[in-house]
Motif scaffolding. Structure first.
Motif, PDB file in Angstrom:
ATOM      1  N   ASP A 104       0.853  -1.203   0.000  1.00  0.00           N
ATOM      2  CA  ASP A 104       0.000   0.000   0.000  1.00  0.00           C
ATOM      3  C   ASP A 104       0.879   1.240   0.000  1.00  0.00           C
ATOM      4  O   ASP A 104       1.380   1.663   1.030  1.00  0.00           O
ATOM      5  N   HIS A 157      -4.240  -2.820   4.614  1.00  0.00           N
ATOM      6  CA  HIS A 157      -4.146  -2.205   5.955  1.00  0.00           C
ATOM      7  C   HIS A 157      -4.003  -3.286   7.015  1.00  0.00           C
ATOM      8  O   HIS A 157      -4.514  -3.169   8.132  1.00  0.00           O
ATOM      9  N   GLN A 191      -7.423  -2.512  -3.099  1.00  0.00           N
ATOM     10  CA  GLN A 191      -7.719  -2.808  -1.681  1.00  0.00           C
ATOM     11  C   GLN A 191      -9.140  -3.377  -1.636  1.00  0.00           C
ATOM     12  O   GLN A 191     -10.104  -2.708  -1.339  1.00  0.00           O
ATOM     13  N   GLU A 239       0.079  10.175   3.293  1.00  0.00           N
ATOM     14  CA  GLU A 239      -1.140   9.797   2.552  1.00  0.00           C
ATOM     15  C   GLU A 239      -2.122   9.129   3.514  1.00  0.00           C
ATOM     16  O   GLU A 239      -3.324   9.343   3.454  1.00  0.00           O
ATOM     17  N   GLU A 240      -1.595   8.310   4.435  1.00  0.00           N
ATOM     18  CA  GLU A 240      -2.498   7.566   5.331  1.00  0.00           C
ATOM     19  C   GLU A 240      -3.084   8.440   6.435  1.00  0.00           C
ATOM     20  O   GLU A 240      -4.053   8.037   7.084  1.00  0.00           O
TER      21      GLU A 240
HETATM   22 MN    MN Z   1      -3.834   2.908   2.732  1.00  0.00          MN
END
Ligand code: MN
Ligand code: HGY
Ligand code: MN
Length: 409
Positions: free
Chosen positions: A86, A374, A189, A120-121
């Motif tokens: 990711d 995740h 995802q 980004e997260e």
């Molecule tokens: Mn992510």
């Protein structure tokens, strides 16, 4: 030609989380810093000109920066205990797509760069896609720099520790104005591609999504000397609300609502908490339904708090509207990759989604055989990763041919 799996293996020990499993690579932390250094070295070794902009975004230019630029790239930060793909899969694939384009003798006829976006997260400072939001001006520098991490360190202090000047953080209209198109490759995802048997897919849309903090306040007290009837326990109110979140979201088709983070204060085993902070992630294809879901959860939280003699306060931390990627670019990517490449909606947010308000954006997804993300179990088959690099190189070569103006309508 190096394979994506081999390049990803170079990163396998960076930020490994032995307690949670998987990887914990918070922005501007040691592991993400190591990954940024790795990226700069790989890009420099390819003759790309690397710069870090005031918002901490890395830009690796093949040739000179300039208007009409085509950008690819992704992020290197992770969620706590996240998987290896990711973010990094998009960065690795971008570097290897440069190798593939170069091997065919291709030289971009328009400015071209790989970009790596910080936070980004939103795992450290709570706001997703912080770097691309700062670049595009969709978050104020004041708000961004005042965000705090779990240790109470502000983003301003984290920028400073990363060698960046917080005074220079903020929108960069001239830099963003130079970007014509952004194509991001990312692991899917979800199970869409595994179900369809498609190693590569084109993104159609990102559903609206946001994050809210709900704070329940009661009276801290002794666990042993406070009779049950005499308690105002915010943990009980929070626990009831977590169940209500599931009930409310399950009752609404296509809705997703999650409480993945909940912090009693002070957090002692023999202490009735005085406060509980819990974070809510709500998503739905229609923004107005996301808003309705949040309102229903707010009402449930307030009702549960009142039952316990507590209070509840809901505060929005970040919100992203539904994004529909540029249809002509989607069509062109599908044509280039063979018309049978499926288009998929996604429930995951991305920097490409944030920048789609200012730049023609598209995304390529690489099959995720388990759909899990995740989490440490996230995986990609080696051959699918190669198919992703090949697809990205094909698309980027076309978009940087310079003559493609006539073909994308
Ligand atoms: Mn992510
Ligand atoms: O949370 C998301 O949707 C993305 O993975 N940042
Ligand atoms: Mn991601």
């Amino acid at each position: 030609m190096r394979r994506a799996a081999a390049m990803l293996a170079d990163l396998a020990d960076i930020g490994r989380d032995t307690r949670l499993g998987g990887y914990s690579r918070p922005v501007f932390g040691g592991a993400e810093h190591e990954l940024r250094e790795w990226f700069a070295a790989e890009a420099t070794a390819r003759g790309l000109g690397v710069e870090t902009d005031p918002n901490g975004i890395l830009w690796a230019w093949w040739g000179d920066p300039g208007p009409g630029a085509v950008i690819t790239g992704s992020h290197l930060d992770s969620v706590p205990g996240g998987g290896p793909h990711d973010g990094p899969l998009g960065v690795v694939s971008a570097l290897l797509a440069v190798d593939r384009m170069r091997a065919t003798g291709h030289v971009p006829q328009v400015p071209f760069a790989i970009a790596v976006f910080p936070e980004e997260e939103g795992s450290r400072f709570g706001v997703a896609c912080l770097g691309s939001r700062l670049l595009s001006g969709s978050i104020s520098p004041e708000r961004a720099l005042s965000l705090k991490d779990a240790d109470g360190l502000t983003a301003a202090e984290a920028y400073r520790s990363a060698g960046l000047d917080p005074e220079r953080v903020g929108p960069e209209p001239r830099r963003l104005g130079q970007v014509r198109r952004f194509v991001e490759l990312h692991i899917e995802q979800g199970l869409g591609q595994a179900t369809l048997g498609a190693p590569v897919a084109v993104a159609e849309s990102i559903i609206s999504h946001g994050r809210w903090r709900i704070s329940f306040r009661g009276q801290g007290n002794h666990a042993g000397t406070t009779a049950m009837a005499d308690r105002t326990d915010p943990v009980v109110a929070a626990a009831r609300t977590v169940v209500d979140v599931q009930v409310i979201a399950t009752a609404r088709p296509d809705a997703r609502a999650t409480v993945g983070r909940l912090q009693p204060v002070p957090g002692g085993t023999n202490v009735i908490a005085s406060r509980v902070d819990m974070w809510l992630d709500v998503r739905h294809p229609r923004e107005e339904v996301t808003a309705e879901l949040v309102e229903a959860i707010r009402a449930a939280a307030e009702g549960n708090a009142a039952l316990e003699g507590c209070s509840a306060e809901l505060v929005e931390e970040s919100l992203s509207p539904t994004v529909r990627f540029q249809p002509a670019l989607q069509r062109r990517m599908k044509e280039l990759l063979g018309g049978d490449v499926p288009t998929l909606a996604t429930g995951a947010g991305h920097d490409a989604g944030v920048l789609s308000a200012d730049v023609e954006t598209g995304m390529l997804f690489v099959r995720n055989p388990t759909g899990v993300s995740h989490a440490p179990e996230e995986s990609v088959e080696d051959d699918d990763a190669e198919a992703g690099v090949k697809a990205l190189a094909t698309v980027l070569a076309e978009l940087t041919r310079g003559s493609e103006e006539r073909q994308i309508r």
